[in-house]
Design an enzyme around this catalytic site. Structure first.
Site: not given
Ligand code: PLP
Length: 365
Positions: A217, A304
């Site tokens: 959806t 990171c």
């Protein structure tokens, strides 16, 4: 987005509220098509550019009524992790196109690499680098890929809203965009195809949403927000270039004030909002925490992962030594950034770098 959130319709329902929701999705599709120079039929909404990239990076694509299978995937060495990870390709079928010291793909090396592949390749190279802002010669890359019979995908996340994006002019077959990089909401993006006759096999299978190309959806409010942001990005594109003056001043003062300061990709064409620089001995990890404590939000050039700061694969591919790469700090301007923001950054940065240099340990006292 707030008014759309207060509506209840599912865009796949045929009743009135459903049709209203469908209207928001289709308006946004038109806006994203204008942003990318594509046809609305080519726009597939996704949960972001990571999903769009992984959808594109698959061996099997639909072509007309048939299918084609790529022998290999070639990605740019400085591409985003969602590309460098190779998507749905097996690791042994994934090759890397080398870049020069500015991070620009070496066209001759790419041409040679494509010749070594038995069969055709899917090639994915980003248009603008997210760490350095360096702009790739996208059209020239597309020409090399097509001359070798391949298919060309472009991660245009950092280009959209900053430089003109055109799937046609770039000679691209598919491009990925993300709403939150152009002022829209997080968690929505799109894979945009030049032709609905050439499309990757869906990543998410299930319902028939997005013309059977992405099940699930639709996130109507987020898509509506993406549409508004895409429209604004097209309308205000020229204003964005004005940020260049801020960046020029920032880089000039950094060069004047700090011996050995390096601006990565400085001699290449770059988008106006990004500068990535390093001052030897001033480690980025410490500097960015000190900047944050002073109310200045900047990023490290390093990637990171798992809570550990590693050396940026982008700078490594550009041949930057590890010690210097650990000092790479990325400053990004926003649409509303002003000269006073540059002044404030330079004040804070000078204090931090001065203290780190005095302590001699690359640590802010
Ligand atoms: N590609 C590039 C160049 C990016 O900069 C980013 C996000 O930082 C992505 C892909 C991933 O986009 P998203 O956050 O929408 O998944």
């Amino acid at each position: 987005m707030l008014s759309v959130l207060s509506e209840v319709g599912n865009a796949s329902s045929v009743h009135g509220p459903g049709r209203k929701a469908r209207g928001h999705v289709e308006d946004a599709r038109d806006a994203v098509a204008r942003l990318t120079g594509a046809s609305p039929r080519g726009v597939i909404f996704t949960s972001g550019a990571t999903e769009a990239n992984v959808t594109a990076l698959t061996r099997r694509w639909r072509q007309g009524k048939g299918e084609r299978e790529f022998a290999a995937l070639v990605t740019g060495a400085t591409d985003h992790p969602s590309i460098v990870s190779g998507g749905r390709f097996p690791a042994e079928k994934h090759l890397t196109a080398p870049v020069d010291s500015n991070g620009i793909v070496d066209l001759e090396a790419l041409e040679k690499l494509l010749k070594t592949i038995e069969g055709t390749a899917l090639v994915s190279v980003m248009s603008v680098n997210n760490e350095t802002g360096v702009v790739q010669p996208t059209k020239a890359i597309g020409d090399v890929v097509h001359a070798a019979g391949g298919v060309f995908h472009v991660d245009a996340v950092q280009a959209a809203g900053r430089i003109p994006v055109s799937i046609e002019d770039w000679d691209a077959d598919a491009i990925s965009v993300s709403a939150h990089k152009l002022g829209g909401p997080q968690g929505v993006g799109a894979l945009v195809l030049k032709s609905s006759g050439l499309a990757p096999m869906p990543l998410l299978l299930g319902g028939g949403q997005e013309n059977h190309r992405r099940a699930g959806t639709e996130n109507v409010a987020a898509i509506a927000g993406f549409g508004v942001a895409a429209e604004a990005a097209v309308t205000h594109l020229n204003e964005y270039a004005g940020l260049q003056d801020l960046r020029t001043r920032l880089e000039r003062e950094l060069h004047q004030g700090f011996a050995g300061c390096v601006v990565f990709g400085e001699s290449a064409q770059r988008v106006a909002n990004t500068t990535c620089f390093a001052v030897p001995g001033v480690t980025a990890e410490t500097a960015l925490i000190a900047c944050d404590l002073n109310g200045v939000a900047v990023s490290s050039g390093s990637a990171c992962s798992s809570g550990k700061v590693g050396v940026s694969h982008v700078l490594t591919a550009m041949g930057v030594a590890e010690d210097l790469a650990r000092c790479a700090l990325r400053v990004s301007f926003g649409w509303k950034s002003a000269a006073s923001d540059v002044t404030r950054f330079l004040e804070v940065w000078s204090g931090i770098a001065g203290r780190m240099a005095t302590s001699g340990k690359g640590e802010a006292a």
